[in-house]
Write an enzyme that holds these catalytic residues in place. Structure first.
Site, PDB file in Angstrom:
ATOM      1  N   ASP A 430     -13.957   5.062  37.233  1.00  0.00           N
ATOM      2  CA  ASP A 430     -12.804   5.190  36.383  1.00  0.00           C
ATOM      3  C   ASP A 430     -11.818   4.124  36.832  1.00  0.00           C
ATOM      4  O   ASP A 430     -11.979   3.535  37.894  1.00  0.00           O
ATOM      5  CB  ASP A 430     -12.232   6.605  36.592  1.00  0.00           C
ATOM      6  CG  ASP A 430     -10.979   6.819  35.798  1.00  0.00           C
ATOM      7  OD1 ASP A 430     -10.929   6.308  34.672  1.00  0.00           O
ATOM      8  OD2 ASP A 430     -10.072   7.482  36.300  1.00  0.00           O
ATOM      9  N   THR A 432      -7.944   4.180  36.107  1.00  0.00           N
ATOM     10  CA  THR A 432      -6.654   4.715  36.493  1.00  0.00           C
ATOM     11  C   THR A 432      -6.821   5.772  37.574  1.00  0.00           C
ATOM     12  O   THR A 432      -7.587   6.709  37.421  1.00  0.00           O
ATOM     13  CB  THR A 432      -5.964   5.345  35.284  1.00  0.00           C
ATOM     14  OG1 THR A 432      -6.038   4.414  34.233  1.00  0.00           O
ATOM     15  CG2 THR A 432      -4.538   5.675  35.598  1.00  0.00           C
ATOM     16  N   ARG A 831       0.519  -1.076  31.924  1.00  0.00           N
ATOM     17  CA  ARG A 831       0.287  -0.025  30.937  1.00  0.00           C
ATOM     18  C   ARG A 831       1.455  -0.045  29.984  1.00  0.00           C
ATOM     19  O   ARG A 831       2.610  -0.046  30.394  1.00  0.00           O
ATOM     20  CB  ARG A 831       0.231   1.339  31.614  1.00  0.00           C
ATOM     21  CG  ARG A 831      -0.951   1.526  32.461  1.00  0.00           C
ATOM     22  CD  ARG A 831      -0.712   2.649  33.413  1.00  0.00           C
ATOM     23  NE  ARG A 831      -0.749   3.955  32.766  1.00  0.00           N
ATOM     24  CZ  ARG A 831      -1.856   4.684  32.671  1.00  0.00           C
ATOM     25  NH1 ARG A 831      -2.972   4.229  33.166  1.00  0.00           N
ATOM     26  NH2 ARG A 831      -1.832   5.859  32.097  1.00  0.00           N
ATOM     27  N   GLY A 912     -10.414   4.567  29.881  1.00  0.00           N
ATOM     28  CA  GLY A 912      -9.851   4.885  28.588  1.00  0.00           C
ATOM     29  C   GLY A 912      -8.752   3.908  28.189  1.00  0.00           C
ATOM     30  O   GLY A 912      -8.239   3.954  27.091  1.00  0.00           O
ATOM     31  N   ARG A1027     -11.511   1.913  26.490  1.00  0.00           N
ATOM     32  CA  ARG A1027     -11.241   2.879  25.439  1.00  0.00           C
ATOM     33  C   ARG A1027     -12.399   3.854  25.272  1.00  0.00           C
ATOM     34  O   ARG A1027     -12.790   4.215  24.180  1.00  0.00           O
ATOM     35  CB  ARG A1027     -11.039   2.150  24.098  1.00  0.00           C
ATOM     36  CG  ARG A1027      -9.766   1.360  24.038  1.00  0.00           C
ATOM     37  CD  ARG A1027      -8.734   2.107  23.233  1.00  0.00           C
ATOM     38  NE  ARG A1027      -7.504   1.345  23.076  1.00  0.00           N
ATOM     39  CZ  ARG A1027      -6.379   1.668  23.697  1.00  0.00           C
ATOM     40  NH1 ARG A1027      -6.339   2.682  24.518  1.00  0.00           N
ATOM     41  NH2 ARG A1027      -5.295   0.958  23.485  1.00  0.00           N
ATOM     42  N   LYS A1033     -18.335   8.196  28.595  1.00  0.00           N
ATOM     43  CA  LYS A1033     -18.546   7.867  30.004  1.00  0.00           C
ATOM     44  C   LYS A1033     -19.806   8.540  30.505  1.00  0.00           C
ATOM     45  O   LYS A1033     -20.658   7.918  31.156  1.00  0.00           O
ATOM     46  CB  LYS A1033     -17.357   8.346  30.841  1.00  0.00           C
ATOM     47  CG  LYS A1033     -16.094   7.542  30.649  1.00  0.00           C
ATOM     48  CD  LYS A1033     -15.015   8.080  31.582  1.00  0.00           C
ATOM     49  CE  LYS A1033     -13.703   7.333  31.424  1.00  0.00           C
ATOM     50  NZ  LYS A1033     -12.711   7.764  32.385  1.00  0.00           N
ATOM     51  N   ASP A1053     -10.976  10.296  39.140  1.00  0.00           N
ATOM     52  CA  ASP A1053      -9.978  11.176  39.733  1.00  0.00           C
ATOM     53  C   ASP A1053      -9.438  12.200  38.761  1.00  0.00           C
ATOM     54  O   ASP A1053      -8.765  13.130  39.161  1.00  0.00           O
ATOM     55  CB  ASP A1053      -8.816  10.351  40.275  1.00  0.00           C
ATOM     56  CG  ASP A1053      -7.939   9.840  39.165  1.00  0.00           C
ATOM     57  OD1 ASP A1053      -8.503   9.453  38.118  1.00  0.00           O
ATOM     58  OD2 ASP A1053      -6.720   9.821  39.323  1.00  0.00           O
ATOM     59  N   ASN A1056     -10.767  13.625  32.879  1.00  0.00           N
ATOM     60  CA  ASN A1056     -11.603  12.893  31.935  1.00  0.00           C
ATOM     61  C   ASN A1056     -12.853  12.316  32.602  1.00  0.00           C
ATOM     62  O   ASN A1056     -13.744  11.823  31.946  1.00  0.00           O
ATOM     63  CB  ASN A1056     -10.806  11.788  31.253  1.00  0.00           C
ATOM     64  CG  ASN A1056     -10.179  10.860  32.262  1.00  0.00           C
ATOM     65  OD1 ASN A1056     -10.106  11.191  33.444  1.00  0.00           O
ATOM     66  ND2 ASN A1056      -9.758   9.704  31.831  1.00  0.00           N
ATOM     67  N   ASP A1057     -12.891  12.367  33.890  1.00  0.00           N
ATOM     68  CA  ASP A1057     -14.069  11.828  34.582  1.00  0.00           C
ATOM     69  C   ASP A1057     -15.057  12.911  34.959  1.00  0.00           C
ATOM     70  O   ASP A1057     -16.122  12.623  35.490  1.00  0.00           O
ATOM     71  CB  ASP A1057     -13.628  11.096  35.855  1.00  0.00           C
ATOM     72  CG  ASP A1057     -12.549  10.092  35.577  1.00  0.00           C
ATOM     73  OD1 ASP A1057     -12.693   9.370  34.586  1.00  0.00           O
ATOM     74  OD2 ASP A1057     -11.577  10.043  36.335  1.00  0.00           O
TER      75      ASP A1057
END
Lengths: 1516, 353
Positions: A430, A432, A831, A912, A1027, A1033, A1053, A1056-1057
């Site tokens: 990932d 971020t 960002r 993302g 994105r 993923k 982290d 979303n992972d």
């Protein structure tokens, strides 16, 4: 209280009943107060009685709050545990073998004895389980006996109870900092607004405060909540594990229903914060709480090596069957041959008939299986488990993987895949929070088309980098003061103030203090000084204060904002939006807000009904009242509405406020909240360019909710971006002071405190990618919507501007400018967020409100409706500006990536984030290189994607076999979006990189394209998926895993992972800022990305090599041992008799030969850690499975066969023609086997610690002791074997010693010879590394000295040490041979090393590569001297780096000391160059003067500098 | 330095050599340089040891004679032919004549050797009852099931000693006669039939059952001898210390051999004139030929052997040491070559840089 809802309420219509029944069967639970009278006592109502009875019946099915995580009870332990153990096939097999022994015809051993090993293994496992279960029981007991206050019906008050006594329907009272015992519906709070803050750290690790709200209807209660009066019935979902959802409704006596949401539920395990006391009713208890339902225990994964091993175990089974079959056939023939002849030794059946050869063969087969069972290693599984547990322990204990800042170490959550760490081929990361810190720092912004570059801020950020890189230095940084002062004289006071604070922060920036700080403020996330202290851009600051001044003038007028120029107005709104458009919780430390006795105004809560709305807004419109203190001075008679906003202030101040409101306007306003601002403004008006003191609020006029001195306010945000923006706004004196759920207070420079009525907050979601707040502006009394969101979304939602009028054109211009700046930000790797605003007319609002309220009150698909409602609101926006937030790379990320690359790992980044941002981060962390060709895939459709893939494949294929130069020149850009600036590639064979966006990825992952995509991706050095959704993923990981058969590691982290982490072979979670969800799902949790390097390269390698060697050794050992028995069959008529005594046979593996291999399996280090780290290429040995391949397995087996031949036939021949008996002959063979095993292990062991020696000695001693005792214990006890006094006799027999000497030596001679020959002639990389580590400790310690010194600025470097270091590096590159880059960098580095920054005219691009590689290769050392020193000198504490650096025997050998000096030089230059280097390196276009001076003569300075700056980035 | 000033974190791992895997260790590298001296040293040591062993084994004299009686090989063939196909074979005796040109250095041991006799056959090897043999009265009456089918006699009496091993007891007997002068009378050489079993076997493992009225025969009353035996176990010898279960021939036989070719000690010659060995002269061995081995292709041998510190004559160990030693030396030379070449390479490499 699970019960029929129909019984709880009056019967409704049949339809309704049916619906309810469905729901009952489906997913509802009904809870009512336990305090209601018991059935039948007072309540004659049949329905209630029925309900109560049912309730009693239902109680049994309802979990109480007792926690029971134990698996067994005393009674159930044995059967249950055995049952579980027999799920393992191996155990069943061994028990089967043991039971086979009870059949007299085939038994080989004493039946009882044969059971021993199985029982032993089972007992060990059972004991382990028992112990685990007991510790669970203990912790359960502890938790069950925690206390809490429960309302007791008998005593009519809250009494102390244990957690386990809490039942569903009980009323629980919790005080501040108490842990919540069950899932509780919040009914009352001491908070004035019915709020309660909880910290969910125990649940998801997030330390920011979450807000919970009292159930509607109860919050309005003025008096203390009385549980006795609670008669409502709660209907809610059945227990489920969804932490983010809770739905239900509460039915009051009146029949009125109110919805219950997640915001009303306090979850078990969370902690009450900032709220003095809350009361709630228990909804779910014990194991039905969401927290426990989420707790799914550790995961079981099977490692690659174990799979391979299982496959080889199957081979062993096959071998066993073959041997037994062979033996059986042989025995059949033998019996046939001797039976007819009435041999004297033939034994007929017990009935006197002779055994038919076939029967004999069958019996023999079975007995052979028993005798040769050793081939299937019973202890292998246990040993592997033991070794893995130890490995996990060592990994956990590694001090190098300990992060001081967070006081966390690496956690292994999966116990059985440690060796997978050594075989990873693909890393999916990932971005971020994984590569970056996820510490968002406001970096720059653009407002209404004007860019504010915040140079000072950039410099400030750069200084944090330096600060960290020279952490030990405590010199005050006064030097930079004047320069800062020059950024604007009106700021000088502030600057002084800042520089002081920066200094303290600078020190705090050092890890140790940061740790302290983080320990002190454990509960505040996102609050490092770096994030908090933003240096404002002077231009913008001036505009802001001008804006404030104007407003201060204009506030009394009808339309205050209209007096501002559009730009100023935008600026004003921009900052208001930054301040309030978020969900940041403002806390002042340790002060729960008191519930005040106060008058509740009707406008307290957000608008809930249309009537409410009308009531609220119609009069205010008529009177055009304004409702904040700041604006009360206006001449409008805004008594009713306005006063409501004082509700949060304590009483006296509210009165004060009222007084003031009624009093005369501005001039008299000298004593309240905003007066200071006014005064400040006045002062500034008088001397506009004079230094202006910070507006200091006056304590007496700033009561409770507003803390006095600056800095005491803490902002707790759910996402770090929000906090960054709030801190940024604060830097512009636009302070968020207080936030309640219905109002936000902001302190503005000249206006004082403005209180915005917060009408709605539309939270962030990943689909909308934006959030909005609806407020009523206190100055204009307009209803404003402030929206903050991803630029791609917000830019599309803007009000279309007409090109006709000037205003529209202006807007358009602003938009295009903003878009440009946004692109620029993205290129810089920032960002971006867009801030927009919409002014709603009352009618529009009313219209929207109606639908929104409907949506809110909807019971079914509420989320969907709310989403639609949000979409309706967030349109026709007016763009205010955009912000660029920097998410800084974590420490050591580029180095780590470089190392991992060198280690042969493919790194894919799945993020993302938007493409530009991702690419830039990728460049910054050296994932992409400017030398690389970047293939960008952006396809709009499936067909296009297919075509693009084909095109790329063509291209890749055409260039792969010595590509034509014209093709490689310039980067290939395919796709429709602008591609990143082309990198000029002039040499052959630059590596490729692939960048693909989410949409194209979706196409590429389609069945028909995935092969092409994979093929392309395989050609690329790095792959960047932007994105991408969490699902994508995980799909990518799955694809690579299944198609390429590669070992994958996913690291991330955030939530979303999670899916990606779960799919990968090894999932690594970063226990970072974004909560613990990733960690919960992971196999390993690391505090930071850079620890991955050591985890994989050192521990992974070790674990793999240790385990691989151990498994191989196991197979060898067993095969060799079984071989001995097998050869004997040729001399005993294949009758399955054994010359080795049954005891030895059974316990040999278990006792005599197990310990040394365990010790070796746990402790052996084939290559020292520092060598592994400096030479990551060694990692490839694990990837290629060099240690344990089918080939090595069979070679190993062949060697085992050979050794067993030798070990059998030497004693055979030595005792041939002698009067020796079976066991007197078998015992020497056993001893020989033992010695051979130990010697073999000795050859395989690479490091001999005292533990190895002890273990070997212990093994031998144990064998002889057991043998002596066993052979002396009983003359007749162990039929059929009869070894009485055998060992004792043998000990007096010289032949015994002679055979024991010759046989192992002869058996191991070939192996030793081959190994030695191979070690000399064709050494593997690993052997070379070992050689090097061993051979040149002195050589290496010398450069080590200079290396360490190089970091102390100003220390002169001496010539001799340079020479030495050169030699060391020279010897290195010779040793590891064939590494082109190492050779190449020799000439490149030497002149620089000797201190002349002159050009070396190599002109070859190879040189650049080497240089860069060299730089990145050695930087970990450079960035953390302490670490290197520690590695180097194991015997000394790490606390004394300087004193020990010389003594270091092994330094980071490959760290090329000459480069350390180079990096030192560059770091000096970077000190003076300040932060701009970073910027420069990214764009690759600008160049800082000082750096230019230094490196100007380089052929391609930007490339070299990139290396340097990359390194400095990592000094953080 | 701030390092030392800060308190240890709660989770900070212990910084010990063990937990950090920094235990001091010896790290040998398997390469020519280390293997070279190893091979040479081991080789030399082994060759030395091998030579010693070889000569000491060579010093042992051995005299063996196959008296199985294959057709025309000796006069025992008569007995062999007589016993062919008959069970039990008729009593028969034959003789072996040999002469010693010089003193056969003593102490001399007399062995018999059987070949192709699978005492290690699993079902054979377990067919015994150690408890019975240790004189346990209960076991005497109730032999273990392992003894089947030699557990109970046809009459239902317990067999003592039970089992296949006992049943197949070697029952040839030898006597040695010495003719001092050619044509002179043959004088019987005393054979010491005691002390041929292991001390522990004779004293601990094998015990007769408690005597009944001072008689061993009564103690064994109610038992049957194994089917192949001609006389009961208490009649094996007239010597009360050598009869019953503690008959040394029996004890020796019960120690089952490891390999299908095995020797068993029959007697020691150490008495009188023969304590130093067998003097020169002609000898005759009278053999009572009972034991049928030709049926399964076995052979019977009689062996005179002296012994040394390393036991009987077996040149193998010496040869093995010599071979392994030589191999070590050979490998050592290969290593040397490799080492020298490798070293050169190393030097070149170093010169290059």
């Amino acid at each position: 209280m699970e019960q029929e809802p129909a019984a709880a309420e009056e019967p409704g219509s049949p339809e309704a009943r049916r619906r309810r029944r469905r729901r009952r069967e489906g997913r509802t639970r009904t809870v009512r107060s336990n305090l209601l009278p018991p059935p039948g006592a007072e309540d004659p109502g049949t329905s209630v009685a029925k309900g109560a009875r049912r309730r009693c019946a239902g109680t049994q099915h309802l979990a109480d709050n007792r926690l029971k995580t134990t698996k067994y009870t005393l009674l159930s332990f044995l059967p249950k545990n055995l049952f579980e153990q027999f799920h393992r096939l191996a155990n069943v097999y061994f028990v089967f073998i043991a039971l086979l022994n009870f059949v007299p015809a085939v038994n080989a051993f004493q039946p009882g004895l044969a059971l021993a090993p199985v029982l032993f293994i089972l007992a060990v496992t059972a004991f382990k389980d028992l112990w685990e279960d007991y510790s669970r029981h203990r912790s359960d007991h502890e938790i069950n006996h925690l206390g809490c206050l429960v309302f007791s019906r008998e005593e009519k008050q809250y009494v102390h109870r244990h957690w386990k006594e809490v039942r569903v329907g009980d009323f629980v009272r919790l005080r501040c900092n108490e842990i919540i015992p069950a899932d509780i519906l919040l009914l009352s709070s001491s908070d004035p607004d019915g709020l309660c803050h909880i910290e969910t750290a125990n649940l998801d690790g997030e330390t920011n405060l979450k807000r919970r709200q009292v159930v509607r209807g109860f919050s309005e209660l003025v008096s203390e909540f009385n549980p006795l009066t609670f008669t409502s019935v709660i209907e809610c979902e059945k227990p489920n594990n969804d932490l983010t959802r809770f739905r239900g409704c509460i039915v009051h006596d009146s029949g009125k229903k109110a919805g219950l949401y997640k915001e009303n539920l306090l979850l078990r395990g969370c902690t009450v914060r900032n709220t003095e006391a809350v009361v709630g009713i228990v909804i779910y208890a014990g194991h039905e709480t969401k927290a426990l339902l989420n707790n799914s225990g550790p995961r079981y994964k099977r490692s690659q090596l174990e799979r391979q091993m299982n496959c080889d175990v199957l081979w062993c089974v096959l071998l066993l069957v073959c041997m037994s079959l062979f033996s059986a056939v042989g025995h059949g023939l033998w019996v046939q041959r001797y039976q007819e002849k009435k041999s004297l030794f033939d034994v007929p059946e017990s009935d006197g008939t002779s055994l038919s050869p076939v029967t004999a063969a069958v019996y023999s087969f079975l007995t052979m299986i028993i005798v040769l069972q050793v081939l299937i290693p019973i202890s292998l599984y246990v040993s592997i488990e033991i070794v893995k547990v130890c490995q996990v322990h060592f990994i956990n204990q590694d001090i190098e993987l300990y992060d001081e800042e967070t006081d966390s170490q690496l956690q292994c959550r999966a116990l059985n895949i440690t060796e997978d760490l050594g075989q990873i081929q693909y890393i999916f990361s990932d971005k971020t929070g994984t590569l970056t810190e996820n510490k968002m720092v406001f970096r720059r912004c653009t407002v209404s088309g004007v860019e504010y570059s915040h140079d000072a801020n950039a410099r400030r950020l750069a200084r944090y980098q330096e600060a960290d890189s020279e952490e030990e230095e405590v010199v005050p940084r006064g030097g930079s003061l004047p320069q800062r002062g020059s950024s604007g004289s009106h700021q000088s006071v502030r600057i002084v103030h800042r520089s002081q604070s920066t200094r303290s922060h600078r020190r705090t920036g050092s890890r140790a203090e940061a740790k302290l700080a983080s320990m002190l403020s454990k509960h505040t996330a996102f609050s490092s000084p770096m994030e908090k202290d933003i240096t404002p851009d002077p231009k913008l600051l001036e505009k802001v204060s001008e804006c404030g001044r104007c407003l201060a003038f204009a506030r009394h007028q009808e339309h205050p904002l209209a007096h501002l120029s559009p730009e100023l107005s935008d600026i004003f709104d921009f900052f208001i939006a930054l301040t309030i458009c978020n969900t940041v919780v403002v806390t002042s430390p340790d002060q729960p807000r008191q519930k005040q006795v106060r008058v509740r105004f009707e406008l307290k809560s957000p608008v809930k009904t249309i009537e409410d709305f009308l009531r609220r807004f119609t009069p205010s419109r008529l009177t055009s009242s304004c409702s904040s203190i700041g604006s009360v001075a206006a001449t409008k008679p805004a008594h009713k509405a306005g006063s409501s906003f004082l509700s949060t202030l304590p009483n006296d101040s509210a009165l004060l406020g009222l007084e003031e409101r009624l009093g005369p306007p501005a001039p008299a306003l000298a004593s309240n909240g905003y007066s200071s601002g006014a005064r400040g403004w006045a002062a500034q008006c008088a001397a506009a360019r004079e230094p202006q003191p910070e507006p200091e609020p006056e304590p007496h006029s700033e009561p409770q909710p507003q803390p006095g001195p600056e800095g005491e306010l803490r902002y707790e945000a759910e996402s770090p971006d929000e906090a960054a923006l709030v801190y940024a706004a604060r830097a512009y004196n636009c302070k968020l002071v207080d936030r309640l759920h219905d109002q936000v207070s902001v302190e503005l420079p000249h206006l004082g405190r403005l209180t915005f009525e917060l009408l709605h907050t539309l939270g962030f979601d990943s689909i909308r990618k934006r959030m909005s707040v609806v407020i009523r502006h206190p100055l204009t009394d307009e209803i404003n919507v402030y929206t903050k969101g991803a630029d791609s979304v917000v830019m599309d939602l803007l009000l279309p501007c007409s090109a006709d009028d000037a205003r529209g054109r202006h807007q358009k211009k602003i938009r295009s400018k903003t878009q440009n700046y946004l692109n620029l930000y993205a290129v810089e790797g920032l960002r971006t967020l867009c801030i927009a605003k919409r002014v709603l007319s009352k009618e529009e609002y009313a219209c929207w409100l109606q639908s929104h309220l409907e949506a809110e009150s909807a019971l079914d698909n509420r989320e969907e409706l709310l989403f639609q409602s949000a979409l309706r609101l967030e349109t026709n926006l007016h763009l205010l500006g955009a912000t660029g937030i920097e998410d800084r790379l974590q420490d050591g990320v580029p180095e780590t990536i470089a190392k991992l690359r060198q280690a042969g790992l493919q790194i894919w980044v799945l993020t993302g984030d938007k493409q530009e941002t991702a690419i830039n981060i990728a460049y910054a962390c050296k994932l992409l290189d400017h030398n690389e060709e970047v293939i960008t895939l952006n396809a709009e459709s499936q067909e296009v994607c297919a075509a693009l893939l084909d095109q790329c494949l063509h291209y890749v294929q055409s260039r792969s076999p010595h590509s034509a130069p014209e093709k490689t020149a310039g980067s290939l850009s395919v796709g429709f979006s602008p591609v990143y600036p082309p990198s000029t590639v002039t040499t052959a064979g630059p590596s490729l990189s692939l960048v693909i966006d989410g949409r194209s990825l979706a196409y590429a992952l389609e069945k028909n394209l995935e092969d092409k995509f994979l093929f392309l991706a395989k050609q690329c050095r790095s792959v960047l998926c932007c994105r991408s959704t969490p699902l994508q993923k995980s799909m990518v990981v799955k694809l690579v895993r299944s198609k390429l058969k590669a070992m994958t590691l996913a690291i991330g982290d955030g939530a979303n992972d999670v899916s990606m982490i779960q799919v990968a072979d090894v999932g690594v979670g970063i226990s970072g800022q974004e909560g613990m969800q990733a960690v919960m799902a992971s196999d390993f949790a690391v505090p930071r990305f850079r620890y991955l390097e050591r985890l994989l390269i050192v521990h992974g390698h070790w674990c793999y090599s240790r385990l691989a060697n151990m498994v191989l050794y196991f197979f060898y050992k067993n095969t060799m041992f079984v071989g001995l028995l097998f050869w004997f069959q040729f001399y005993c008529g294949f009758s399955a008799s054994a010359m080795i005594d049954q005891w030895y046979l059974i316990f040999f593996n278990l006792l005599f030969s197990s310990l040394p291999q365990l010790v070796t399996g746990v402790l052996d280090k084939d290559v020292p850690a520092d060598v592994l780290l400096t030479k990551p290429q060694l990692y490839t040995s694990g990837q290629n499975r060099e240690e344990y391949r089918p080939r090595t397995f069979w070679l190993n087996m062949a060697d085992a066969a050979f050794q067993s031949l030798v070990c059998f036939f030497i004693p055979y021949l030595a005792y041939y023609d002698s009067d020796t008996d079976v066991f007197t002959w078998g015992t020497p063979i056993t001893a020989i086997a033992l010695f051979t095993f130990l010697l073999h292990l000795g050859i395989e062991t690479k490091t001999w610690t005292w533990l190895n020696w002890t273990a070997c000695g212990f093994s031998i001693l144990l064998f002889f002791t057991v043998a002596l005792i066993y052979n002396a214990s009983c003359a007749t006890c162990y039929p059929p074997s009869n070894p009485y006094w055998t060992m004792q006799t043998l000990m007096g027999d010289p032949v015994f010693y002679l055979t024991c000497l010759i046989a192992p030596v002869a058996a191991l001679l070939p192996r030793l010879f081959c190994k030695a020959l191979q070690g000399s002639l064709f050494p593997t990389q690993l052997q070379l590394a070992r050689q090097l580590a061993k051979r040149s400790p002195e050589k290496l310690s010398a450069p080590k000295g200079t290396f360490a010194q190089g970091h102390v600025p100003g220390e002169p470097r001496t010539e001799p040490s340079e020479q030495r270091s050169l030699r060391a590096s020279g010897s290195f590159s010779q040793d590891c041979g064939s590494q082109a880059s190492w050779h190449a960098q020799q000439p490149a580095c030497s002149p620089e090393a000797s201190g002349e920054p002159s050009v070396v005219d190599m002109g070859m691009p190879l040189r650049e590569d080497a240089l860069l590689e060299g730089l990145s290769g050695q930087t970990p050392g450079a960035s953390s001297p302490g670490q290197v020193v520690l590695e180097g000198c194991p015997r000394y504490s790490r606390r004394k780096p300087t004193s020990t650096s010389r003594a270091a025997p092994l330094s980071s050998i490959f760290s090329l000391p000459s480069f350390s000096s180079l990096s030192w030089i560059s770091s000096l230059s970077l000190v003076s160059g300040l932060g701009s280097v970073l910027q420069f390196s990214r764009s690759g276009l600008q160049m800082d003067k000082r750096d230019g001076e230094f490196l100007a003569s380089r052929p391609q300075p930007d490339q070299d500098l990139r290396g340097l700056s990359g390194q400095t980035t990592d000094c953080f | 330095m701030t390092w030392s000033a800060t308190a240890r974190g709660a989770h900070q791992p212990d910084n010990t050599a063990f937990t950090q895997q920094r235990l001091p260790a010896w790290q040998p590298l398997l390469s020519a340089s280390i293997a070279l001296p190893l091979f040479f040293c081991a080789g030399l040591a082994f060759i030395g040891l091998g030579l010693g062993l070889y000569y000491s084994s060579n010093g042992i004299k051995e005299l063996e004679y196959d008296y199985t009686g294959d057709l025309g090989t000796s006069n025992c063939s008569v007995c062999a032919a007589a016993g062919q196909g008959r069970s039990p074979p008729p009593r028969c005796s034959c003789a072996w004549y040999f002469s010693l040109p010089e003193l056969f250095q003593g102490p001399v041991y007399l062995y018999y050797e059987l070949t192709n006799f699978y005492q290690n056959y699993r079902r054979y090897g377990v067919s015994r009852d150690d408890e019975q043999l240790s004189g346990l009265p209960s076991a005497l009456r109730h032999p273990a099931n392992e003894c089947a089918p030699y557990q109970l006699s046809a009459a239902g009496l317990p067999i003592a000693p039970c089992g296949a091993i006992a049943n197949s007891l070697f029952n040839d007997s030898f006597s040695l006669w010495h003719q001092r002068r050619a044509g002179g009378p043959y004088v019987e050489v005393p054979l010491d039939r005691t002390g041929i079993a292991w001390w522990t076997d004779y004293h601990v493992k094998f015990r007769n059952p408690p005597l009944v009225n001072g008689s061993l025969a009564l103690a064994f009353q109610g038992t049957a001898p194994p089917p192949n035996w001609h006389r009961p176990v208490y009649d094996l010898s007239t010597d009360p210390n050598n009869t019953g279960f503690i008959n040394q021939d029996f004890v020796v036989w019960m120690r089952t051999a490891a390999l299908p070719t095995f020797r068993k000690l029959y007697a020691r010659i150490r008495q009188g004139n023969y304590s130093t060995g067998l003097p020169r002269g002609a000898y005759r061995v009278n053999i009572t030929y009972n034991y049928p081995v030709r049926a399964f292709g076995g052979h019977k041998l009689i062996i005179f052997s002296s012994i040394s510190w390393m036991g009987g004559k077996n040149p193998f160990l010496g040869i093995a040491y010599l071979v392994v030693g030589s191999l070590c030396i050979l490998m050592g030379f290969v290593m040397l070559v490799v080492y020298i070449r490798y070293q050169d390479q190393n030097d070149e490499d170093e010169d290059e840089e």
